[in-house]
Design a protein around this motif. Sequence first.
Motif, PDB file in Angstrom:
ATOM      1  N   ASN A 151      40.574  31.342  55.800  1.00 27.84           N
ATOM      2  CA  ASN A 151      40.161  32.435  54.919  1.00 27.84           C
ATOM      3  C   ASN A 151      40.741  32.258  53.514  1.00 27.84           C
ATOM      4  OD1 ASN A 151      38.832  35.016  54.505  1.00 27.84           O
ATOM      5  ND2 ASN A 151      40.918  35.805  54.284  1.00 27.84           N
ATOM      6  N   LYS A 164      33.113  34.655  52.954  1.00 28.85           N
ATOM      7  CA  LYS A 164      32.069  34.849  53.967  1.00 28.85           C
ATOM      8  C   LYS A 164      32.727  34.998  55.334  1.00 28.85           C
ATOM      9  CE  LYS A 164      28.931  31.844  51.489  1.00 28.85           C
ATOM     10  NZ  LYS A 164      28.370  30.514  51.445  1.00 28.85           N
ATOM     11  N   PHE A 165      33.752  34.215  55.546  1.00 31.85           N
ATOM     12  CA  PHE A 165      34.485  34.232  56.810  1.00 31.85           C
ATOM     13  C   PHE A 165      35.090  35.613  57.041  1.00 31.85           C
ATOM     14  CE2 PHE A 165      38.138  32.842  59.491  1.00 31.85           C
ATOM     15  CZ  PHE A 165      37.396  32.264  60.506  1.00 31.85           C
ATOM     16  N   GLU A 166      35.695  36.153  55.989  1.00 29.58           N
ATOM     17  CA  GLU A 166      36.324  37.471  56.058  1.00 29.58           C
ATOM     18  C   GLU A 166      35.274  38.552  56.314  1.00 29.58           C
ATOM     19  OE1 GLU A 166      40.026  39.210  53.496  1.00 29.58           O
ATOM     20  OE2 GLU A 166      38.388  38.295  52.397  1.00 29.58           O
ATOM     21  N   LYS A 167      34.134  38.445  55.628  1.00 31.22           N
ATOM     22  CA  LYS A 167      33.056  39.407  55.817  1.00 31.22           C
ATOM     23  C   LYS A 167      32.538  39.367  57.244  1.00 31.22           C
ATOM     24  CE  LYS A 167      31.462  39.315  51.053  1.00 31.22           C
ATOM     25  NZ  LYS A 167      30.458  38.805  50.139  1.00 31.22           N
ATOM     26  N   SER A 168      32.367  38.156  57.789  1.00 31.93           N
ATOM     27  CA  SER A 168      31.855  38.059  59.156  1.00 31.93           C
ATOM     28  C   SER A 168      32.873  38.606  60.150  1.00 31.93           C
ATOM     29  CB  SER A 168      31.465  36.620  59.506  1.00 31.93           C
ATOM     30  OG  SER A 168      32.593  35.791  59.532  1.00 31.93           O
ATOM     31  N   MET A 169      34.171  38.363  59.898  1.00 26.49           N
ATOM     32  CA  MET A 169      35.208  38.910  60.784  1.00 26.49           C
ATOM     33  C   MET A 169      35.223  40.437  60.687  1.00 26.49           C
ATOM     34  SD  MET A 169      36.324  36.461  62.450  1.00 26.49           S
ATOM     35  CE  MET A 169      37.694  37.180  63.302  1.00 26.49           C
ATOM     36  N   TYR A 170      35.020  40.956  59.481  1.00 21.89           N
ATOM     37  CA  TYR A 170      34.974  42.404  59.294  1.00 21.89           C
ATOM     38  C   TYR A 170      33.790  42.977  60.081  1.00 21.89           C
ATOM     39  CZ  TYR A 170      34.110  46.927  57.161  1.00 21.89           C
ATOM     40  OH  TYR A 170      33.876  48.266  56.968  1.00 21.89           O
ATOM     41  N   ASN A 171      32.647  42.318  59.999  1.00 20.82           N
ATOM     42  CA  ASN A 171      31.461  42.792  60.716  1.00 20.82           C
ATOM     43  C   ASN A 171      31.667  42.759  62.222  1.00 20.82           C
ATOM     44  OD1 ASN A 171      30.063  43.308  58.362  1.00 20.82           O
ATOM     45  ND2 ASN A 171      29.118  41.286  58.299  1.00 20.82           N
ATOM     46  N   ILE A 172      32.300  41.701  62.711  1.00 19.91           N
ATOM     47  CA  ILE A 172      32.580  41.596  64.151  1.00 19.91           C
ATOM     48  C   ILE A 172      33.516  42.736  64.576  1.00 19.91           C
ATOM     49  CG2 ILE A 172      33.751  40.213  65.912  1.00 19.91           C
ATOM     50  CD1 ILE A 172      32.629  37.717  64.410  1.00 19.91           C
TER      51      ILE A 172
END
Length: 194
Positions: A151, A164-172
């Motif tokens: 990240n 993008k990685f952080e956003k996807s982790m947030y979404n998960i």
Amino acid sequence: PTSIMRKELLDKCSKIFTIELNDKISQYYKEEDPKERDIKIKELVLGNANFICELTNIRLLPKKMVFSSINDLFLRFNKEKVDKSLKIIYLEAIIILLDKFGTSLKLKEKKLKEEDKIDFNENIKLYLIKLEEINEKEQGFPQYIKYKIINLKERSKNNWEQSKFEKSMYNIAKIISDEKNEIEKLNLKSYTQE
């Protein structure tokens, strides 16, 4: 008076990850419970990392103090041969320092001299390369450390914006949270219907 206080603060902070840390860590190693010891050491090291960042952000410490602290922590990481939990704590502190410093550079970008920007960004790149090497080489580190390193690299590429990685982790995390809430609602409804 102000310059004396600033000098003392600079002197104290320059020792924060060297002499003082050695004394406090050896004191904590007297703890009988290893979990309690690790918690105290983690609070100390990560607290110091945050403290250095905050003092740098409000210009009480020079930006080079962050790099000095990171160098001290990398040195400790490389010297630590026995206690893997200590190595992990040092990595977390390095990540905190780099992340907060990179973010503050972004916010103060217009005020920085061009040569300082180049110098700071080069240093950050070198530290990120070291972290990537550690991430590839070291075995048995928790996944959250690997995530934080990935990240951090992504954030630096993205001008310290959310990766993008952080956003996807947030979404998960959001999906999991929503799912738990729905399950709780269903359990409450079925319980009240009985």
